[in-house]
Design a protein around this motif. Structure first.
Motif, PDB file in Angstrom:
ATOM      1  N   ILE A   1      48.495  49.297   2.450  1.00 38.90           N
ATOM      2  CA  ILE A   1      47.864  48.169   2.675  1.00 38.90           C
ATOM      3  C   ILE A   1      48.757  46.949   1.836  1.00 38.90           C
ATOM      4  CG2 ILE A   1      45.619  46.699   2.723  1.00 38.90           C
ATOM      5  CD1 ILE A   1      44.434  49.361   3.335  1.00 38.90           C
ATOM      6  N   ILE A   2      48.746  46.978   0.620  1.00 34.57           N
ATOM      7  CA  ILE A   2      49.420  46.243  -0.242  1.00 34.57           C
ATOM      8  C   ILE A   2      50.726  45.997   0.188  1.00 34.57           C
ATOM      9  CG2 ILE A   2      49.946  45.439  -2.786  1.00 34.57           C
ATOM     10  CD1 ILE A   2      47.622  47.198  -3.697  1.00 34.57           C
TER      11      ILE A   2
ATOM     12  N   SER B   1      54.369  41.035   5.157  1.00 31.56           N
ATOM     13  CA  SER B   1      53.549  40.063   5.898  1.00 31.56           C
ATOM     14  C   SER B   1      53.817  38.686   5.339  1.00 31.56           C
ATOM     15  CB  SER B   1      52.215  40.430   6.469  1.00 31.56           C
ATOM     16  OG  SER B   1      51.996  41.489   7.048  1.00 31.56           O
ATOM     17  N   PHE B   2      53.377  38.720   3.881  1.00 34.08           N
ATOM     18  CA  PHE B   2      53.501  37.265   3.502  1.00 34.08           C
ATOM     19  C   PHE B   2      54.946  37.054   3.320  1.00 34.08           C
ATOM     20  CE2 PHE B   2      53.613  34.770  -0.672  1.00 34.08           C
ATOM     21  CZ  PHE B   2      52.739  33.878  -0.155  1.00 34.08           C
TER      22      PHE B   2
ATOM     23  N   LEU C   1      51.000  43.753   3.198  1.00 31.68           N
ATOM     24  CA  LEU C   1      50.425  42.707   2.910  1.00 31.68           C
ATOM     25  C   LEU C   1      51.718  41.752   2.391  1.00 31.68           C
ATOM     26  CD1 LEU C   1      46.901  42.581   1.569  1.00 31.68           C
ATOM     27  CD2 LEU C   1      47.631  41.688   3.854  1.00 31.68           C
TER      28      LEU C   1
END
Length: 180
Positions: A154-155, A161-162, A158
């Motif tokens: 998940i990290i 995506s960021f 992220l």
């Protein structure tokens, strides 16, 4: 095109409209899944790349020849071609080759904001990927077990995506006057 204006507005407000668009990301995910299946079936790498190349051409035609799918198609074909030519695969070179090819073949694409956002998002992902890999390597002892691996995934998602969002931020602000 069959969505009501309310549904379109809700997708726009939540910043998830891109999930509805056929994009290079979708092609990449589909080819990854097909490649994993072919690998599980013990099909050799050369044969996998031939099958995947045929799939890419089929998907590109099926989705109506969109620019972001074309960018992704060229990049993936560049990866497969580098394998057959026994050359090192370089994602940044593949991206630049795809962008120059598209701009040369389709000069009007220079005015297409979707094309530029696709190129910028991919650029951001390519630049941050080594750091994301380093993050996973450095935290492998911290994130143990199924829950730890899920958290690490998940990290990582992220982070990627960021990076994509940050690299498209100037275009979002300039063209749409807002940040989703």
């Amino acid at each position: 095109s069959d969505l009501t204006n309310t549904v379109k507005r809700d997708f726009a407000r939540t910043g998830t409209t891109h999930l509805l668009a056929l994009s290079g990301l979708h092609l990449s995910l589909l080819t990854f899944m097909i490649q994993a299946l072919l690998k599980k079936l013990r099909i050799n790498k050369s044969a996998r790349y031939v099958v995947l190349s045929a799939f890419i051409i089929f998907y590109f035609a099926l989705t109506g020849f969109g620019l972001s799918v074309l960018r992704s198609s060229i990049m993936l074909m560049f990866v497969y071609l580098s394998y057959f030519l026994r050359r090192k695969n370089d994602s940044l070179t593949a991206l630049m080759f795809a962008a120059v090819f598209i701009l040369t073949a389709i000069p009007d694409s220079i005015k297409d904001i979707g094309f530029w956002m696709s190129v910028c998002a991919t650029f951001g992902i390519i630049i941050v990927l080594p750091y994301e890999v380093l993050f996973r390597y450095k935290t492998r002892k911290i994130f143990k077990g199924r829950i730890g691996k899920t958290a690490q995934g998940i990290i990582s998602a992220l982070i990627i995506s960021f990076a994509a969002m940050l690299s498209t931020l100037p275009f979002s602000c300039f063209c749409f006057g807002a940040i989703s």
